[in-house]
Write an enzyme that holds these catalytic residues in place. Structure first.
Site, PDB file in Angstrom:
ATOM      1  N   HIS A  65       0.834  -1.193   0.000  1.00 40.31           N
ATOM      2  CA  HIS A  65       0.000   0.000   0.000  1.00 40.31           C
ATOM      3  C   HIS A  65       0.871   1.246   0.000  1.00 40.31           C
ATOM      4  O   HIS A  65       2.034   1.216   0.409  1.00 40.31           O
ATOM      5  CB  HIS A  65      -0.940   0.026   1.207  1.00 40.31           C
ATOM      6  CG  HIS A  65      -0.221  -0.006   2.524  1.00 40.31           C
ATOM      7  ND1 HIS A  65       0.227  -1.180   3.087  1.00 40.31           N
ATOM      8  CD2 HIS A  65       0.132   0.975   3.395  1.00 40.31           C
ATOM      9  CE1 HIS A  65       0.825  -0.927   4.240  1.00 40.31           C
ATOM     10  NE2 HIS A  65       0.783   0.379   4.452  1.00 40.31           N
ATOM     11  N   CYS A 194       1.866   4.002  11.327  1.00 42.77           N
ATOM     12  CA  CYS A 194       2.820   3.465  10.356  1.00 42.77           C
ATOM     13  C   CYS A 194       3.107   4.562   9.338  1.00 42.77           C
ATOM     14  O   CYS A 194       2.433   5.598   9.331  1.00 42.77           O
ATOM     15  CB  CYS A 194       2.270   2.210   9.685  1.00 42.77           C
ATOM     16  SG  CYS A 194       0.857   2.482   8.598  1.00 42.77           S
TER      17      CYS A 194
END
Length: 676
Positions: A65, A194
């Site tokens: 991603h 993240c």
């Protein structure tokens, strides 16, 4: 929701042999639907994200991603591999691959959907249903939430229904058989984040929440993801028995959690072994192992206005963000210039460019080099101030117009005041642009093209043609006023600056006084150099006075305070006012007024003696650069003596009164502030 994934974005027979080939295969489906505008550019962004940390998860899941300027709208593609593809998970290859693509300025609603998917990936029933799906449309519907993920309540039967009902507490009549109330549960607060804030952030949060429920603890998670984040209630943080950080980027406003048992790990640990983290933080709490308290002088970066903050509070935080980023430039540039003056004299500012003329064996050339490096660093002062004020208001989109506005402030001679105004204007303009609703096709270019373009143009127009000249006139008037300071006016200003420097010992008032003095160094004259000298002298007084007091009357202080007193000698001599904070925190009603009295005396004497200072920092180590250095030291010593004497006197009075009130104090100690 239906736009996130469609049957065309599902491949139930993914034949790729590597994670790069899998990403390309799924990305080609996105490009075919117009969701990705530059296939190779997007894949480069995916690879860059993968290089930061593998995206494989235990349980046969791969979630490559990224956020990319080549994505037009949030999109998800799903592939199922019979052979499995290595995404770096500890338990082997992944058979379920989700390629998540978010625009660089991703829409918050769709990013929330992506975070929901990340949470679903922790549900074995959800992943099992995807492994059994035999139709792309059905798989897409399942991912969107249009298909049932588990059996319905009717199919589950009465046992499942009973399991969802709250367990009733047995009634007691208060007799001898009544059971004692159970101990309160262990409370944990956690933060997950993240690099992209899309998948791992929310998967770690879900894993921790499930593990907490199984362990019987109360666990609340703050997800610092791309969809934004809401700070945990301060009362929840205060009541927590332990803290877990599962993150791969810096935790925002980390000081909130200081002083508690803390486990600090990468975000994948939160996904893969949440139960171990919970057990570890409980063990730390049992041992009394806590993290260090928040640094007293830490910069207020990234501290946006919290819920309930008034405009004045938010304004202070925005301004302090700018000042905190500006201070390193002040210290580096100012001290280099001060060293240049010490080596080559005050005429070194007229030396030719060292790029054209530099003699290795001449001290004058080295002095000129130091001066010119320092001047370049000092030249960033106003743009950095403006840029990070705007950053404090509008996050990263505020940086470009903020820096542009700060540079224009220098161009039109608006100086330090111009930088303040430019930063506030830039932040306000960006916040206004961000509220405008735009077509989905434009969202990807908003943060990298549209917002910088529009906001820079608006800020430039206002600074050049509307507010720049009036601010420049005000800046000149302030400079002229400082140049003409003498006599009683100078002494009064010294008292005010001394009080500001010592009131909150490194807090907002202290920073305002320091920023005022540093702003004067941008256009130095006799008055501004006097202000800088008075500010530094007053800032040295509190820690030096605490060091003196703990030395001459150690019996009035605790063992810890006496140890802090030893460090305060060095901190005070180095102009680090925060060295007095441990003493003020323990006994504010005696220490702070005493510090203010000494600071006022020192500020007044420094101005009365006509002391000047060209360096913005350095303490006693830059005394050779001070005008009237002996009188300057007299001013510092006088204020130190006043503060130390008052602290000793007030603490001595408390000790004398203690026997008479010993009994009341013993009963009130739990409810009284320490040392008051």
């Amino acid at each position: 929701m239906s736009e996130l994934i469609t049957a065309e974005l599902v491949d139930l027979d993914l034949s790729a042999g590597s994670k790069e080939a899998a990403a390309r295969s799924l990305a080609e489906r996105m490009a075919g639907l117009g969701r990705v505008t530059d296939l190779d550019g997007f894949l480069a962004d995916v690879a860059a994200r993968e290089a930061q940390m593998p995206t494989g998860l235990d349980g046969g899941i791969g979630i490559p991603h990224c956020r990319s300027a080549h994505v037009t709208e949030p999109t998800l593609a799903f592939g199922r591999s019979a052979a499995g593809i290595d995404f770096g998970a500890a338990d082997g290859p992944a058979d379920l691959i989700f390629l998540i693509a978010a625009p660089a300025g991703g829409d918050a609603d769709h990013l929330s959907i992506l975070s929901t998917l990340a949470r679903h990936l922790m549900d074995e029933e959800f992943t099992g249903a995807l492994r059994r799906a035999d139709d792309p449309a059905a798989a897409a519907a399942l991912i969107r939430g249009d298909a049932p993920e588990a059996v319905t309540e009717a199919e589950a039967g009465p046992e499942a229904e009973a399991a969802t009902e709250p367990v009733a507490k047995p009634e007691t009549d208060g007799g001898p058989e009544a059971k004692p109330e159970p101990a309160p549960p262990f409370k944990i607060v956690a933060v997950t984040s993240c690099p992209t804030g899309i998948a791992h952030t929310y998967m770690a949060a879900e894993a921790l929440a499930k593990a907490g429920k199984e362990a019987g603890v109360e666990l609340v998670v703050e997800t610092q993801g791309s969809a934004g984040f809401k700070r945990l209630d301060p009362e929840v943080v205060a009541a927590a028995d332990g803290v877990i950080f599962a993150h791969d980027v810096e935790v925002r406003d980390k000081a909130r959690f200081a002083g508690k048992p803390t486990v600090d790990v990468g975000v994948k640990a939160g996904v893969n072994r949440p139960a171990e983290l919970i057990a570890e933080v409980r063990e730390k709490a049992a041992r009394g192992d806590v993290s260090a308290p928040a640094a007293a002088g830490s910069a207020p970066m990234d501290r946006d206005g919290e819920a309930g903050d008034g405009f004045g509070t938010r304004l202070r935080k925005w301004l302090m963000t700018g000042v905190s980023y500006m201070v390193p430039f002040v210290a580096a540039g100012g001290l280099l210039i001060a060293l240049a003056f010490a080596i080559g004299g005050y005429g070194i500012n007229k030396a030719p460019s060292v790029a054209e003329h530099f003699v290795w064996t001449e001290s004058a050339s080295w002095a000129a080099l130091l001066f010119q490096i320092g001047s370049v660093a000092f030249g960033f002062l106003v743009p950095v101030l403006a840029g990070f004020i705007a950053y404090g208001m509008a996050d990263r989109p505020g940086l470009v117009p903020g820096f542009v506005g700060g540079a224009i402030a220098l161009t039109v001679n608006a100086g330090f005041l111009g930088g303040l105004i430019a930063g506030l204007i830039a932040g306000a303009v960006v916040m206004a642009v961000q509220r405008v609703r735009v077509a989905p096709a434009l969202r990807g270019i908003m943060p990298v093209v549209v917002i910088p373009l529009i906001s820079s143009a608006v800020v430039g127009f206002l600074m050049f043609l509307v507010v720049g000249k009036p601010i420049a006139a005000l800046q000149k008037a302030l400079t002229d006023w400082l140049s003409g300071l003498s006599g009683a006016n100078a002494v009064i200003l010294g008292v005010v600056l001394g009080l500001m420097m010592t009131f909150d010992l490194g807090g907002p008032l202290n920073k305002v006084a320091y920023a005022f003095a540093v702003g004067g160094l941008a256009n130095p004259n006799d008055g501004s150099l006097k202000v800088m000298a008075a500010v530094m002298a007053a800032g040295m007084v509190p820690p030096l006075a605490m060091a003196v007091a703990t030395t001459v009357r150690g019996g009035l202080f605790t063992r810890t305070e006496r140890e802090n007193g030893k460090a305060a000698w060095v901190l005070g001599a180095s102009f680090i006012t925060e060295g007095a904070i441990p003493f003020a925190a323990a006994d504010p009603l005696r220490v702070i007024p005493s510090a203010m009295a000494g600071g006022a005396v020192t500020g007044a004497l420094s101005m009365a003696f006509g002391c000047t200072l060209r360096a913005p920092h350095g303490g006693v180590f830059v005394v050779p650069l001070i005008g009237q250095p002996l009188l300057y030291l007299v001013a510092v010593l006088a204020g130190t003596a006043v503060t130390a004497a008052l602290v000793v006197l007030l603490k001595g009075l408390r000790k004398t009164a203690a026997p008479a009130v010993a009994a009341p104090e013993a009963t009130a100690v739990a409810g009284e502030p320490a040392g008051v």
